[in-house]
Scaffold this motif. Structure first.
Motif, PDB file in Angstrom:
ATOM      1  N   SER A 289      39.345  42.412  35.561  1.00 56.02           N
ATOM      2  CA  SER A 289      40.080  42.780  37.126  1.00 56.02           C
ATOM      3  C   SER A 289      41.517  42.097  36.976  1.00 56.02           C
ATOM      4  O   SER A 289      42.574  42.447  37.403  1.00 56.02           O
TER       5      SER A 289
ATOM      6  N   GLN B   3      49.113  46.641  37.085  1.00 54.26           N
ATOM      7  CA  GLN B   3      49.724  47.245  38.257  1.00 54.26           C
ATOM      8  C   GLN B   3      51.029  46.682  38.589  1.00 54.26           C
ATOM      9  O   GLN B   3      52.078  47.365  39.037  1.00 54.26           O
TER      10      GLN B   3
ATOM     11  N   GLU C 251      43.932  44.533  35.079  1.00 56.18           N
ATOM     12  CA  GLU C 251      44.142  45.742  36.037  1.00 56.18           C
ATOM     13  C   GLU C 251      45.300  45.129  36.974  1.00 56.18           C
ATOM     14  O   GLU C 251      46.360  45.865  37.130  1.00 56.18           O
ATOM     15  N   GLN C 252      45.168  44.062  37.612  1.00 59.46           N
ATOM     16  CA  GLN C 252      46.277  43.459  38.461  1.00 59.46           C
ATOM     17  C   GLN C 252      47.533  43.217  37.656  1.00 59.46           C
ATOM     18  O   GLN C 252      48.698  43.662  38.111  1.00 59.46           O
TER      19      GLN C 252
ATOM     20  N   LYS D 284      40.296  52.033  35.882  1.00 62.00           N
ATOM     21  CA  LYS D 284      40.668  51.176  36.888  1.00 62.00           C
ATOM     22  C   LYS D 284      42.489  51.367  36.996  1.00 62.00           C
ATOM     23  O   LYS D 284      42.788  51.480  38.163  1.00 62.00           O
ATOM     24  N   THR D 285      43.138  51.820  35.645  1.00 65.94           N
ATOM     25  CA  THR D 285      44.413  51.639  35.952  1.00 65.94           C
ATOM     26  C   THR D 285      44.904  53.377  35.725  1.00 65.94           C
ATOM     27  O   THR D 285      46.019  53.489  36.136  1.00 65.94           O
TER      28      THR D 285
ATOM     29  N   LEU E  55      38.844  50.057  31.922  1.00 66.23           N
ATOM     30  CA  LEU E  55      40.140  49.945  31.923  1.00 66.23           C
ATOM     31  C   LEU E  55      40.992  51.267  32.538  1.00 66.23           C
ATOM     32  O   LEU E  55      42.050  51.273  33.329  1.00 66.23           O
TER      33      LEU E  55
END
Length: 295
Positions: free
Chosen positions: A46, A53, A49-50, A100-101, A97
């Motif tokens: 997580s 981004q 991922e942040q 997620k990305t 990932l």
């Protein structure tokens, strides 16, 4: 034509470093985030991922590379184990990932990433065949053959710190005895001298005879391990990285002299022994190169 952008991530026990790179190696932006505690796979993914981004706010990156502190599977998809992170066993890091990305993701052992980084933009950039040895708390390594990272059968090659130099030596966490790591890691130095490498370096700087003698003998022990690696791989260059290399000027002459004594000239033609150049950035640089190579 717009140049490709990729993101490299160096996952550590205390910090996660990220960088956004062009395909020529230019770092456009970087970021360091504390590793969540406890560092469970979910919390770490997580956080990555942040960070991705945040770096990829213009949505130009096409791939993601990650260096992890432990072995990965041969296809660079699964973190089999992550040392110093809690609950990391067979984590599908790349696939998760990617979901997620939205970026194609590749993973590799952090020492392998450091080797890729040094080979791409650091001390090894002019060589196709090289060894990186990282002298820190433990001893890690990477092998570059014909310009490519060599990971061996099932992805677990280049555990260079675990080769045996004394079968009767101190026990190693690997189950071996007398591995190179038990003689040249920062942990081994402190165990044997009750001083840190930095303290011994400072003493050597002040011409302390016992410290200078220590580093000379240290260089010989390092050379014992390198001798075996040279005979097997005949690299063009050996790059020494990690915290202990801050004192390299006190031990590299001893390493070179010992190698000259122990290795046939035909196996060390033109061999260069040098210190890593990228420091703490080697991990994200290599992870970015991993992403580029796989996108």
């Amino acid at each position: 034509m717009t140049e490709k952008e990729v993101i490299g991530v160096d996952l550590g026990g205390t910090a996660i470093k990220l960088g956004r790179f062009l395909s020529n190696g230019t770092c456009l932006e970087s970021l360091t985030i504390p590793t969540p505690q406890p560092a469970t796979p979910e919390a770490v993914m997580s956080t990555i991922e942040q960070g991705v981004q945040q770096l990829n706010h213009q949505k130009k990156a096409v791939a993601l590379g990650i260096g992890t502190p432990g072995p990965t599977d041969a296809k660079g998809r699964i973190a089999l184990l992550a040392i110093n992170l809690s609950g990391w066993h067979n984590v599908p890091l790349a696939q998760t990932l990617e979901e997620k990305t939205g970026l194609k993701t590749s993973i590799a052992n952090d020492a392998n990433c450091a080797g890729l980084g040094e080979a791409w933009l650091g001390a090894g950039k002019n060589y196709q065949n090289l060894i990186l040895l990282t002298l820190g708390t433990g001893v890690g390594g990477a092998i570059i053959l014909n310009g490519k990272l060599f990971t061996g059968h099932l992805g677990s090659a280049a555990e260079l710190g675990l080769i045996t130099i004394n079968p009767e030596g101190a026990p190693c966490n690997s189950g071996n005895n007398g591995s190179l790591e038990q003689y040249v890691s920062a942990t081994a130095i402190y165990r044997d001298t009750h001083k840190t490498p930095a303290e011994l370096g400072e003493l050597a700087e002040n011409n302390d005879l016992s410290a200078l003698t220590f580093w000379e003998n240290y260089g010989k022990k390092l050379a014992y391990g390198l001798t075996s690696l040279i005979y097997v791989l005949t690299p063009e260059a050996i790059i020494i990285g990690g915290g202990v290399c801050a004192s390299s000027k006190y031990f590299l002459p001893s390493v070179e002299a010992e190698i000259e004594k122990r290795v046939l000239p035909t196996s060390r033609v033109g061999l260069k022994l040098m210190v890593a150049q990228l420091g703490n950035q080697a991990g994200i640089v290599g992870a970015a190169k991993l992403a580029l190579d796989n996108c």
